[in-house]
Structures are given as structure tokens and as C-alpha cells.
Design a protein around this motif. Structure first.
Motif, PDB file in Angstrom:
ATOM      1  N   ASN A 200      47.964 -44.578  48.697  1.00  7.95           N
ATOM      2  CA  ASN A 200      47.681 -43.345  48.020  1.00  7.95           C
ATOM      3  C   ASN A 200      48.721 -42.201  48.794  1.00  7.95           C
ATOM      4  OD1 ASN A 200      46.001 -41.541  46.677  1.00  7.95           O
ATOM      5  ND2 ASN A 200      44.918 -40.878  48.402  1.00  7.95           N
ATOM      6  N   CYS A 201      49.636 -42.746  49.687  1.00  9.53           N
ATOM      7  CA  CYS A 201      50.438 -41.875  50.364  1.00  9.53           C
ATOM      8  C   CYS A 201      51.339 -41.061  49.231  1.00  9.53           C
ATOM      9  CB  CYS A 201      51.414 -42.754  51.088  1.00  9.53           C
ATOM     10  SG  CYS A 201      52.214 -41.640  52.500  1.00  9.53           S
ATOM     11  N   GLN A 202      51.703 -39.951  49.309  1.00  9.93           N
ATOM     12  CA  GLN A 202      52.294 -39.174  48.233  1.00  9.93           C
ATOM     13  C   GLN A 202      53.994 -39.368  48.386  1.00  9.93           C
ATOM     14  OE1 GLN A 202      51.410 -35.050  47.854  1.00  9.93           O
ATOM     15  NE2 GLN A 202      53.426 -34.414  46.900  1.00  9.93           N
ATOM     16  N   VAL A 203      54.508 -39.782  47.137  1.00 12.46           N
ATOM     17  CA  VAL A 203      56.051 -40.063  47.167  1.00 12.46           C
ATOM     18  C   VAL A 203      56.739 -39.266  46.202  1.00 12.46           C
ATOM     19  CG1 VAL A 203      55.851 -42.387  47.798  1.00 12.46           C
ATOM     20  CG2 VAL A 203      55.544 -41.600  45.471  1.00 12.46           C
ATOM     21  N   ARG A 204      58.015 -38.978  46.065  1.00 13.65           N
ATOM     22  CA  ARG A 204      58.664 -38.117  45.509  1.00 13.65           C
ATOM     23  C   ARG A 204      58.738 -38.648  44.147  1.00 13.65           C
ATOM     24  NH1 ARG A 204      63.668 -37.885  49.869  1.00 13.65           N
ATOM     25  NH2 ARG A 204      62.565 -36.959  51.369  1.00 13.65           N
ATOM     26  N   SER A 205      58.936 -37.764  43.039  1.00 11.89           N
ATOM     27  CA  SER A 205      59.044 -38.041  41.705  1.00 11.89           C
ATOM     28  C   SER A 205      60.137 -39.190  41.520  1.00 11.89           C
ATOM     29  CB  SER A 205      59.359 -36.939  40.779  1.00 11.89           C
ATOM     30  OG  SER A 205      60.541 -36.467  41.056  1.00 11.89           O
ATOM     31  N   ASN A 206      61.073 -39.374  42.196  1.00  9.45           N
ATOM     32  CA  ASN A 206      62.195 -40.359  42.245  1.00  9.45           C
ATOM     33  C   ASN A 206      62.127 -41.607  42.477  1.00  9.45           C
ATOM     34  OD1 ASN A 206      62.792 -39.147  44.644  1.00  9.45           O
ATOM     35  ND2 ASN A 206      64.970 -38.491  43.981  1.00  9.45           N
ATOM     36  N   GLU A 248      47.967 -38.329  41.933  1.00 10.13           N
ATOM     37  CA  GLU A 248      48.936 -38.143  40.702  1.00 10.13           C
ATOM     38  C   GLU A 248      50.170 -38.615  41.478  1.00 10.13           C
ATOM     39  OE1 GLU A 248      48.890 -35.062  38.062  1.00 10.13           O
ATOM     40  OE2 GLU A 248      46.810 -35.500  37.601  1.00 10.13           O
ATOM     41  N   GLN A 249      50.638 -38.076  42.574  1.00 11.31           N
ATOM     42  CA  GLN A 249      51.991 -38.300  43.160  1.00 11.31           C
ATOM     43  C   GLN A 249      51.845 -39.365  44.175  1.00 11.31           C
ATOM     44  OE1 GLN A 249      50.728 -34.828  43.254  1.00 11.31           O
ATOM     45  NE2 GLN A 249      51.596 -34.527  41.111  1.00 11.31           N
ATOM     46  N   SER A 250      50.946 -40.333  44.137  1.00 13.72           N
ATOM     47  CA  SER A 250      50.836 -41.447  45.070  1.00 13.72           C
ATOM     48  C   SER A 250      51.943 -42.423  44.849  1.00 13.72           C
ATOM     49  CB  SER A 250      49.610 -42.003  45.110  1.00 13.72           C
ATOM     50  OG  SER A 250      49.207 -42.786  43.918  1.00 13.72           O
ATOM     51  N   GLU A 259      52.266 -44.703  33.712  1.00 14.76           N
ATOM     52  CA  GLU A 259      53.473 -44.050  33.399  1.00 14.76           C
ATOM     53  C   GLU A 259      54.579 -44.653  34.235  1.00 14.76           C
ATOM     54  OE1 GLU A 259      53.645 -42.040  30.761  1.00 14.76           O
ATOM     55  OE2 GLU A 259      51.473 -42.392  30.546  1.00 14.76           O
ATOM     56  N   SER A 260      54.436 -45.668  34.950  1.00 16.01           N
ATOM     57  CA  SER A 260      55.625 -46.400  35.904  1.00 16.01           C
ATOM     58  C   SER A 260      56.622 -46.964  35.131  1.00 16.01           C
ATOM     59  CB  SER A 260      54.726 -47.189  36.785  1.00 16.01           C
ATOM     60  OG  SER A 260      55.896 -47.792  37.720  1.00 16.01           O
ATOM     61  N   ARG A 261      57.724 -47.002  35.551  1.00 16.60           N
ATOM     62  CA  ARG A 261      59.081 -47.467  34.689  1.00 16.60           C
ATOM     63  C   ARG A 261      59.371 -48.929  35.714  1.00 16.60           C
ATOM     64  NH1 ARG A 261      58.877 -47.051  30.198  1.00 16.60           N
ATOM     65  NH2 ARG A 261      61.354 -47.614  29.877  1.00 16.60           N
ATOM     66  N   LEU A 262      58.341 -49.352  36.900  1.00 21.72           N
ATOM     67  CA  LEU A 262      58.985 -50.047  37.627  1.00 21.72           C
ATOM     68  C   LEU A 262      59.369 -51.786  36.886  1.00 21.72           C
ATOM     69  CD1 LEU A 262      59.373 -51.427  40.517  1.00 21.72           C
ATOM     70  CD2 LEU A 262      56.858 -51.976  40.239  1.00 21.72           C
ATOM     71  N   ALA A 263      58.586 -51.809  35.750  1.00 24.81           N
ATOM     72  CA  ALA A 263      59.213 -53.044  35.107  1.00 24.81           C
ATOM     73  C   ALA A 263      60.419 -53.018  34.728  1.00 24.81           C
ATOM     74  CB  ALA A 263      58.140 -53.231  33.808  1.00 24.81           C
ATOM     75  N   ASP A 264      61.120 -51.920  34.215  1.00 28.86           N
ATOM     76  CA  ASP A 264      62.302 -51.945  33.790  1.00 28.86           C
ATOM     77  C   ASP A 264      63.238 -52.111  35.009  1.00 28.86           C
ATOM     78  OD1 ASP A 264      61.750 -51.380  31.126  1.00 28.86           O
ATOM     79  OD2 ASP A 264      61.586 -49.203  31.586  1.00 28.86           O
ATOM     80  N   ARG A 265      62.976 -51.407  36.162  1.00 31.87           N
ATOM     81  CA  ARG A 265      64.042 -51.891  37.403  1.00 31.87           C
ATOM     82  C   ARG A 265      63.802 -53.087  37.705  1.00 31.87           C
ATOM     83  NH1 ARG A 265      64.714 -46.233  39.292  1.00 31.87           N
ATOM     84  NH2 ARG A 265      64.659 -45.449  37.324  1.00 31.87           N
ATOM     85  N   LEU A 266      62.858 -53.892  37.498  1.00 32.01           N
ATOM     86  CA  LEU A 266      62.573 -55.107  37.878  1.00 32.01           C
ATOM     87  C   LEU A 266      63.476 -56.131  37.074  1.00 32.01           C
ATOM     88  CD1 LEU A 266      58.803 -55.442  38.907  1.00 32.01           C
ATOM     89  CD2 LEU A 266      60.775 -55.464  40.524  1.00 32.01           C
ATOM     90  N   LEU A 267      63.564 -56.007  35.958  1.00 30.62           N
ATOM     91  CA  LEU A 267      64.081 -56.652  34.733  1.00 30.62           C
ATOM     92  C   LEU A 267      65.605 -56.452  34.962  1.00 30.62           C
ATOM     93  CD1 LEU A 267      61.968 -56.127  31.569  1.00 30.62           C
ATOM     94  CD2 LEU A 267      62.289 -58.366  33.126  1.00 30.62           C
TER      95      LEU A 267
END
Length: 311
Positions: A200-206, A248-250, A259-267
Motif C-alpha cells: 500500500n506504499c505510494q509510488v511514482r507513476s513511472n 490508487e498510487q500504491s 491498469e498495470s503494464r507489468l506483463a509487457d515489461r516481464l515479457l
């Protein structure tokens, strides 16, 4: 008075001048220890630290103590808890360079089992320094020390308070500090009572830029280990038994949200030039597809998405 010289540094200690041994003298001390004789070098340095010194002298003495602890094993083991307290008191010095050298010295002593509990007592102070002083070298020294210690439960409340600072260091532009920060966060992600605080820690949008293939391999590997442990933790039956809510910024939304794009980065990382990054990226993908309680089955059918909310 301190006179800087190429071959040795002379420290004005009381009424006498004491040479801070250079590499040749340290080599002689090692040779004496090899023959079973105590050179007395480490004890002299610790005694000099108790005398009134300026910041430069204290930094140099602490640096020499650190070298001696690593090189003179028998003399280092003969030190006492009072010596650890003395070094720890240097963390209160007003000069950051003294703090950094004291952290390095405590890290050296932490390799000796009998001192680990005493050094653990400095954990809260170290976390305070790391979270309140924006200095990359101090971050590296402090986090290296923390990563070399098992952190006791009494430190957990302080860890919750400094979590935003740790996340800021992770998102900084100094690779060595980032690597140390994510290693600590990976360790903490395995603690049930801290997992939600991390997610739940807030992170930057990038934040997902940390998963770009252009990042150094050492950082990519550690951030992927972190992601795997977070994924495993959130998919555990213990964690899934509670309905958690995230801002929302967690970090949770950045990694596992709709809305995460982690899948693209992992591939993209599956074809990374470094094999350990490839393997770790695959491990994260598997952990995202297969909840922990399903992975014990002979086969695990992939879900429709890399990310299940686990609700």
C-alpha cells in the motif's frame, strides 16, 4: 591537529602523536597475527577513538578500524560489547562522513556472531538516519548494515514509518543505493505483518521504469526478486483471507492493478541478455499466473490474465 601525508596520517592524541597505520603497518599486523601474536593495532585505534578528535580524524580512525576488523580476525573477536557501543555512538556525530564510516565499521563487526545482537540495538537509529538524511553514500552504508542483520520484531513499527523513504531510495537514480533498498524490501516482503504496508506504499507513476530492459542487470534481478516475493505473499492463503484496500498510487496498483503494464515489461525481460534476469522474469510470470495454494498441484492452468486480484 591532523597532518595529511601520502604514506601515513598522524593524529594528535592527548600529549602524544599516534601514527594511524598505513597499508604496510597493517600488513605487519597481519603477519604478527599469523604467528599467534596480538599486534595491538585494533585496540590502539579503538582507544584513540575515545579521545577528542575532529571529524576528519574520527573518519580516518573508523576507516582503519573497519580494515582491521576484516583483516585481523583474532583481534576483532577479542573486542567487547563496549567497543560496539563506542562505534555506535559515532552515529550521533554531526558530520555525515563520520556516520558513514561508523556504519561501515558496524557492518564489519556484524560478521562476528557474538556482536550481532549488540549491533541489532542500533537498527532503529540506522533506519532513522537512512530515512531522514538524503545522502547516497549514507544510504548505501546504512542499508548494507541492515541487510547483514536479522531485524527483530521490535523494529517493525519503525520499519512501517520509514517505508516511504525506502521506496523513495528505490526510485532514486543511484544504482548501488537502489539495489540495497530493494534487497531490504524483498526481505521485509516475507514478513506477514509488513506485507500490506509495502503493497500500500505510494509510488511514482513511472515506477515500472525499474523493469525496463535498459536498467543494469544487478538492479533488474533484485527488483524481479522483489516482485516475485510480493506476488507470492499476496497470493498466500493467509493474505487472501482478508479483503485489503489499496490507494490508487500504491505499489500494489502499479504492479498488480487492472491498469498495470507489468506483463509487457516481464515479457520483454524474458529475452534479456543476462540469463539470471531471464530466469527471474519467468519466475515472476509463474507466480502471477499460479496462486500459491494451486502451485502444489501437478499442473497449473494459466489464468486469463497475468494478474489475479486474489480476492
Amino acid at each position: 591537529m591532523v597532518t595529511r601525508m601520502a604514506e601515513r596520517t598522524v593524529l594528535d592524541v592527548g600529549d602524544a602523536k599516534m601514527p594511524l597505520r598505513a597499508s604496510g603497518q597493517t600488513g605487519l599486523a597481519i603477519e604478527r597475527e599469523r604467528h599467534g601474536r596480538d599486534s595491538g593495532e585494533l585496540r590502539r585505534l579503538l582507544n584513540s577513538l575515545e579521545c577528542k578528535q575532529d571529524e576528519y580524524a574520527k573518519s580516518m580512525i573508523l576507516h582503519s578500524i573497519t580494515r582491521c576488523v576484516y583483516l585481523l580476525e583474532a583481534e576483532a573477536s577479542a573486542c567487547t560489547a563496549d567497543d560496539i557501543v563506542l562505534v555506535g555512538s559515532m552515529l550521533d556525530d554531526k558530520d555525515n562522513s563520520v556516520k558513514i564510516q561508523a556504519l561501515n565499521t558496524l557492518k564489519a563487526f556484524s560478521g562476528i556472531r557474538k556482536f550481532r545482537l549488540k549491533i541489532q540495538e542500533q537498527s532503529i537509529k540506522v533506519l532513522e538516519l537512512v530515512s531522514t538524511i538524503w545522502d547516497s553514500e549514507l544510504h548505501i552504508a546504512g542499508l548494507r548494515l541492515l541487510n547483514n542483520l536479522p531485524l527483530p520484531d521490535f523494529v517493525h513499527p519503525q520499519l512501517r514509518r520509514v517505508m516511504p523513504a525506502l521506496m523513495d531510495i528505490l526510485q532514486s537514480d543511484y544504482i548501488l543505493a537502489q539495489v540495497q533498498a530493494v534487497r531490504l524490501l524483498s526481505y521485509l516482503a516475507q514478513k506477514n505483518d509488513l506485507l500490506y504496508d509495502i503493497l500500500n506504499c505510494q509510488v511514482r507513476s513511472n515506477f515500472l521504469n525499474l523493469f525496463q530492459s535498459t536498467q543494469p542487470g544487478s538492479l533488474l534481478f533484485e527488483i524481479l526478486v522483489f516482485a516475485e516475493r510480493l506476488s507470492e505473499g499476496r497470493n498466500s492463503p493467509h493474505y487472501r483471507a482478508v479483503k485489503w484496500h489499496y490507494n490508487e498510487q500504491s505499489l500494489h496498483e502499479a504492479l498488480f492493478g487492472d491498469e498495470s503494464r507489468l506483463a509487457d515489461r516481464l515479457l520483454a525481460l524474458v529475452i534479456h541478455p543476462e540469463e539470471e534476469v531471464q530466469i527471474q522474469a519467468c519466475k515472476v510470470i509463474v507466480s502471477l499466473q499460479c496462486p500459491q495454494d494451486v502451485r502444489v498441484r501437478p499442473s497449473c492452468q494459466p489464468s486469463h490474465s497475468y494478474f489475479n486480484n486474489g480476492e
